[in-house]
Design a protein around this motif. Structure first.
Motif, PDB file in Angstrom:
ATOM      1  N   GLN A   1      -1.157   5.451  -5.588  1.00 25.53           N
ATOM      2  CA  GLN A   1      -1.732   6.399  -4.632  1.00 25.53           C
ATOM      3  C   GLN A   1      -1.462   5.828  -3.236  1.00 25.53           C
ATOM      4  O   GLN A   1      -2.270   5.063  -2.707  1.00 25.53           O
ATOM      5  N   PRO A   2      -0.325   6.186  -2.660  1.00 19.97           N
ATOM      6  CA  PRO A   2       0.107   5.570  -1.396  1.00 19.97           C
ATOM      7  C   PRO A   2      -0.944   5.714  -0.286  1.00 19.97           C
ATOM      8  O   PRO A   2      -1.668   6.705  -0.208  1.00 19.97           O
ATOM      9  N   PHE A   3      -0.981   4.684   0.541  1.00 20.70           N
ATOM     10  CA  PHE A   3      -1.953   4.659   1.634  1.00 20.70           C
ATOM     11  C   PHE A   3      -1.271   4.062   2.855  1.00 20.70           C
ATOM     12  O   PHE A   3      -0.619   3.018   2.767  1.00 20.70           O
ATOM     13  N   GLU A   4      -1.393   4.725   3.995  1.00 22.16           N
ATOM     14  CA  GLU A   4      -0.761   4.264   5.220  1.00 22.16           C
ATOM     15  C   GLU A   4      -1.767   3.475   6.059  1.00 22.16           C
ATOM     16  O   GLU A   4      -2.695   4.046   6.634  1.00 22.16           O
ATOM     17  N   LEU A   5      -1.582   2.161   6.088  1.00 23.41           N
ATOM     18  CA  LEU A   5      -2.411   1.291   6.908  1.00 23.41           C
ATOM     19  C   LEU A   5      -1.617   0.902   8.148  1.00 23.41           C
ATOM     20  O   LEU A   5      -0.522   0.362   8.057  1.00 23.41           O
ATOM     21  N   ARG A   6      -2.173   1.182   9.304  1.00 27.18           N
ATOM     22  CA  ARG A   6      -1.521   0.823  10.554  1.00 27.18           C
ATOM     23  C   ARG A   6      -2.158  -0.475  11.079  1.00 27.18           C
ATOM     24  O   ARG A   6      -3.371  -0.544  11.224  1.00 27.18           O
ATOM     25  N   THR A   7      -1.334  -1.468  11.354  1.00 32.81           N
ATOM     26  CA  THR A   7      -1.857  -2.758  11.824  1.00 32.81           C
ATOM     27  C   THR A   7      -1.162  -3.162  13.116  1.00 32.81           C
ATOM     28  O   THR A   7       0.038  -2.894  13.309  1.00 32.81           O
ATOM     29  N   TYR A   8      -1.905  -3.813  13.980  1.00 31.24           N
ATOM     30  CA  TYR A   8      -1.399  -4.247  15.281  1.00 31.24           C
ATOM     31  C   TYR A   8      -1.976  -5.635  15.579  1.00 31.24           C
ATOM     32  O   TYR A   8      -3.197  -5.824  15.540  1.00 31.24           O
ATOM     33  N   VAL A   9      -1.108  -6.590  15.859  1.00 36.08           N
ATOM     34  CA  VAL A   9      -1.539  -7.944  16.195  1.00 36.08           C
ATOM     35  C   VAL A   9      -1.048  -8.272  17.600  1.00 36.08           C
ATOM     36  O   VAL A   9       0.158  -8.266  17.865  1.00 36.08           O
ATOM     37  N   MET A  10      -1.975  -8.525  18.503  1.00 37.73           N
ATOM     38  CA  MET A  10      -1.644  -8.889  19.874  1.00 37.73           C
ATOM     39  C   MET A  10      -2.031 -10.338  20.107  1.00 37.73           C
ATOM     40  O   MET A  10      -3.172 -10.731  19.839  1.00 37.73           O
ATOM     41  N   HIS A  11      -1.095 -11.122  20.614  1.00 37.51           N
ATOM     42  CA  HIS A  11      -1.343 -12.537  20.897  1.00 37.51           C
ATOM     43  C   HIS A  11      -1.253 -12.718  22.414  1.00 37.51           C
ATOM     44  O   HIS A  11      -0.170 -12.934  22.970  1.00 37.51           O
ATOM     45  N   LEU A  12      -2.389 -12.600  23.094  1.00 41.30           N
ATOM     46  CA  LEU A  12      -2.424 -12.710  24.551  1.00 41.30           C
ATOM     47  C   LEU A  12      -2.503 -14.179  24.932  1.00 41.30           C
ATOM     48  O   LEU A  12      -3.440 -14.881  24.553  1.00 41.30           O
ATOM     49  N   ARG A  13      -1.537 -14.649  25.711  1.00 44.17           N
ATOM     50  CA  ARG A  13      -1.465 -16.066  26.059  1.00 44.17           C
ATOM     51  C   ARG A  13      -0.816 -16.211  27.433  1.00 44.17           C
ATOM     52  O   ARG A  13      -0.157 -15.288  27.929  1.00 44.17           O
ATOM     53  N   PHE A  14      -0.964 -17.379  28.013  1.00 40.33           N
ATOM     54  CA  PHE A  14      -0.560 -17.586  29.397  1.00 40.33           C
ATOM     55  C   PHE A  14       0.951 -17.499  29.615  1.00 40.33           C
ATOM     56  O   PHE A  14       1.394 -17.138  30.704  1.00 40.33           O
ATOM     57  N   ASP A  15       1.742 -17.852  28.608  1.00 39.02           N
ATOM     58  CA  ASP A  15       3.187 -17.816  28.844  1.00 39.02           C
ATOM     59  C   ASP A  15       3.744 -16.394  28.895  1.00 39.02           C
ATOM     60  O   ASP A  15       4.926 -16.196  29.153  1.00 39.02           O
ATOM     61  N   LEU A  16       2.874 -15.383  28.707  1.00 39.02           N
ATOM     62  CA  LEU A  16       3.286 -13.988  28.861  1.00 39.02           C
ATOM     63  C   LEU A  16       3.067 -13.478  30.284  1.00 39.02           C
ATOM     64  O   LEU A  16       3.449 -12.349  30.602  1.00 39.02           O
ATOM     65  N   ILE A  17       2.429 -14.281  31.140  1.00 36.30           N
ATOM     66  CA  ILE A  17       2.190 -13.869  32.528  1.00 36.30           C
ATOM     67  C   ILE A  17       3.530 -13.758  33.248  1.00 36.30           C
ATOM     68  O   ILE A  17       4.327 -14.696  33.256  1.00 36.30           O
ATOM     69  N   ALA A  18       3.781 -12.593  33.848  1.00 36.78           N
ATOM     70  CA  ALA A  18       5.092 -12.317  34.441  1.00 36.78           C
ATOM     71  C   ALA A  18       5.355 -13.134  35.696  1.00 36.78           C
ATOM     72  O   ALA A  18       6.469 -13.639  35.898  1.00 36.78           O
ATOM     73  N   ASP A  19       4.366 -13.282  36.552  1.00 44.53           N
ATOM     74  CA  ASP A  19       4.542 -13.991  37.816  1.00 44.53           C
ATOM     75  C   ASP A  19       4.579 -15.500  37.559  1.00 44.53           C
ATOM     76  O   ASP A  19       3.590 -16.089  37.127  1.00 44.53           O
ATOM     77  N   PRO A  20       5.717 -16.158  37.854  1.00 42.02           N
ATOM     78  CA  PRO A  20       5.830 -17.599  37.545  1.00 42.02           C
ATOM     79  C   PRO A  20       4.835 -18.458  38.322  1.00 42.02           C
ATOM     80  O   PRO A  20       4.369 -19.480  37.814  1.00 42.02           O
TER      81      PRO A  20
ATOM     82  N   LEU B   1       0.829  -1.215   0.000  1.00 39.62           N
ATOM     83  CA  LEU B   1       0.000   0.000   0.000  1.00 39.62           C
ATOM     84  C   LEU B   1       0.859   1.258   0.000  1.00 39.62           C
ATOM     85  O   LEU B   1       0.494   2.267  -0.604  1.00 39.62           O
ATOM     86  N   ARG B   2       2.009   1.200   0.669  1.00 38.06           N
ATOM     87  CA  ARG B   2       2.911   2.360   0.672  1.00 38.06           C
ATOM     88  C   ARG B   2       3.490   2.616  -0.716  1.00 38.06           C
ATOM     89  O   ARG B   2       3.757   3.766  -1.086  1.00 38.06           O
ATOM     90  N   LYS B   3       3.701   1.542  -1.501  1.00 40.27           N
ATOM     91  CA  LYS B   3       4.323   1.666  -2.817  1.00 40.27           C
ATOM     92  C   LYS B   3       3.302   1.829  -3.942  1.00 40.27           C
ATOM     93  O   LYS B   3       3.669   1.899  -5.118  1.00 40.27           O
ATOM     94  N   ALA B   4       2.029   1.851  -3.606  1.00 40.42           N
ATOM     95  CA  ALA B   4       0.984   1.976  -4.621  1.00 40.42           C
ATOM     96  C   ALA B   4       1.058   3.334  -5.301  1.00 40.42           C
ATOM     97  O   ALA B   4       1.667   4.282  -4.791  1.00 40.42           O
TER      98      ALA B   4
END
Length: 467
Positions: A399-418, A394-397
């Motif tokens: 007619q350039p277009f800025e698409l902002r994308t965010y992918v969050m993968h919430l899962r148990f192994d991200l819990i800080a407290d062991p 999209l940036r190289k089109a």
């Protein structure tokens, strides 16, 4: 009337009930893409598409339902400024795709909205659902007779229970009336194809069936029908008289076998529903069998423009079917946030601490969970890689277009407290958890959302600078 006569009458009534035909999905009398539970038929309200939020809720029994509920609470508590207005981020959620345990949370929120924060814990999360189902199966004599019939099985008991105790006998017809965002996609698995099957009118068009007459309890029951624990849910595939195969299907089968194997395979799956001579019925099992995080349909809608429009209406541009590629191509979406709520337990190496041959139950648990976990991780990575490629295009089109994308993968192994991480990973995937375990899961869902680096230092900061 003596006692023997009364018992004879009761027995006959039970036998007749057992022989009654199964509760099947109704046929579709006329095809109209403007009717039924479709993404485009749901009002956006004050929720513009430039900020588009997708949630996916994984399988995992009450563990998954509570974890995803915690994420909903976290979004409810997050206030942002968007289009010069202060809003709750929860009100910007456009679509929720769910499987198995996560489908209870998704369906309840889709039906009752804010009510979920008042009574969902009491009605489901902290209720012994598993015990209730056991009682209905083994302690209700009329169900013994019904279970003798090939037209009735354990999945029917579960669906009736969910309809009565959780969803108040609501159908998709009720959900479609005054439909609002977020659009809820309950996912099951087509047992014969091993493919994802979603509860939307677009999918049911392929069966020439009217989703309006299907209850939410049956949809959620099929989504959570783990093989062996619950029997498959059977639905009718009707002879096609008003719905014609989408035009792109034949083209994909003819030309995309080597160019786009994924599109070719999906086209074959779609065509199989038109072979009613060999497939008069479709059997559905747990959605986690084909996609345990509810993300595959989202990825396909990003990669391909295909939507399920009847072939004789191929020129219709307003199909009302969900497709992210088309929305991005039309530059409706400027900020895309996808939050994957993954309640998988993580790797279990306890089996490797003994030389003893693992028993049947541990082997079944390992075979069921480990491949799903690996598959889920790869699916998220595929999504991230594709979005990066799409942003660069999209940036190289011209007619350039800025698409902002965010992918969050919430899962148990991200819990800080062991210690907290260990406690949560040891929880089972049943539908009866201790209250303190439910509270812990809800709290961790909220906490992981707030602590996410992508959420705090990228998405929220970019959203603020976007104003």
């Amino acid at each position: 009337m003596n006692t023997i006569t009364r018992l004879a009458i009761i027995t006959l009534c039970m036998v007749f009930a057992a022989c009654a035909p199964p509760q099947l999905n109704p046929p579709l009398e006329t095809y109209d893409y403007r009717h039924g539970y479709r993404f485009g038929n749901c009002s956006t309200g004050h929720n513009p598409d430039d900020l588009f939020i997708v949630l996916t809720f994984s399988g995992g029994g009450t563990r998954a339902a509570a974890f995803s509920f915690g994420v909903l609470k976290g979004l409810q508590e997050t206030m942002v400024i968007h289009n010069s207005k202060q809003i709750r981020l929860l009100d910007e959620v456009d679509l929720i795709s769910s499987v198995s345990g996560g489908s209870f949370t998704a369906a309840y929120y889709g039906l009752y909205g804010e009510q979920i924060f008042i009574d969902f814990e009491e009605r489901f999360l902290k209720h012994n659902v598993q015990g209730d189902l056991a009682v209905r199966t083994f302690a209700y004599p009329w169900n013994w007779f019904k279970l003798l019939s090939p037209n009735f099985s354990r999945i029917d008991i579960a669906a009736a229970y969910y309809d009565e105790k959780l969803f108040n006998h609501q159908t998709y017809g009720g959900l479609a009336q005054g439909c609002r965002r977020p659009f809820i996609v309950i996912n099951a698995t087509d047992l014969s194809l091993g493919a994802r099957f979603e509860f939307s009118q677009g999918q049911f068009d392929l069966l020439q069936s009217n989703l309006d007459g299907v209850s939410m309890g049956r949809a959620v029951a099929s989504s959570s029908a783990f093989p062996g624990l619950l029997t498959p849910l059977t639905i009718k595939n009707y002879e096609k008289t008003v719905f014609v195969e989408p035009v792109w299907v034949d083209r994909a089968i003819q030309f995309n076998r080597d160019i786009s194997p994924r599109r070719y395979k999906y086209a074959q799956e779609v065509r199989s529903y038109f072979d009613t001579a060999h497939r008069p019925y479709v059997h559905l099992v747990d959605g986690g069998v084909s996609d345990n995080i509810g993300l595959r349909g989202i990825i396909y809608s990003l990669m391909y423009p295909d939507v399920l429009i009847s072939g004789d209406q191929m020129n219709v541009t307003d199909s009302r079917e969900f497709n992210l590629q088309r929305m991005i191509a039309d530059r409706k979406i400027k900020n895309l946030l996808i939050i994957v709520v993954d309640a998988k337990p993580g790797e279990d190496v306890h089996l490797d601490q003994s030389s003893h041959t693992p028993g049947l139950v541990p082997v079944i648990n390992a075979v069921a969970s480990a491949p799903m976990a690996n598959y889920s991780f790869e699916t998220v990575q595929l999504l991230r890689e594709y979005l990066k490629q799409r942003r660069n295009e999209l940036r190289k089109a011209s007619q350039p277009f800025e698409l902002r994308t965010y992918v969050m993968h919430l899962r148990f192994d991200l819990i800080a407290d062991p210690e907290v991480r260990r406690k949560i990973k040891e929880l089972g995937t049943n539908f009866n958890l201790p209250d303190d375990a439910v509270d812990l899961l809800i709290d961790q869902g909220r906490q992981l959302l707030r602590d996410s680096d992508i959420f705090q230092n990228k998405f929220l900061k970019d959203l603020k600078s976007y104003q």
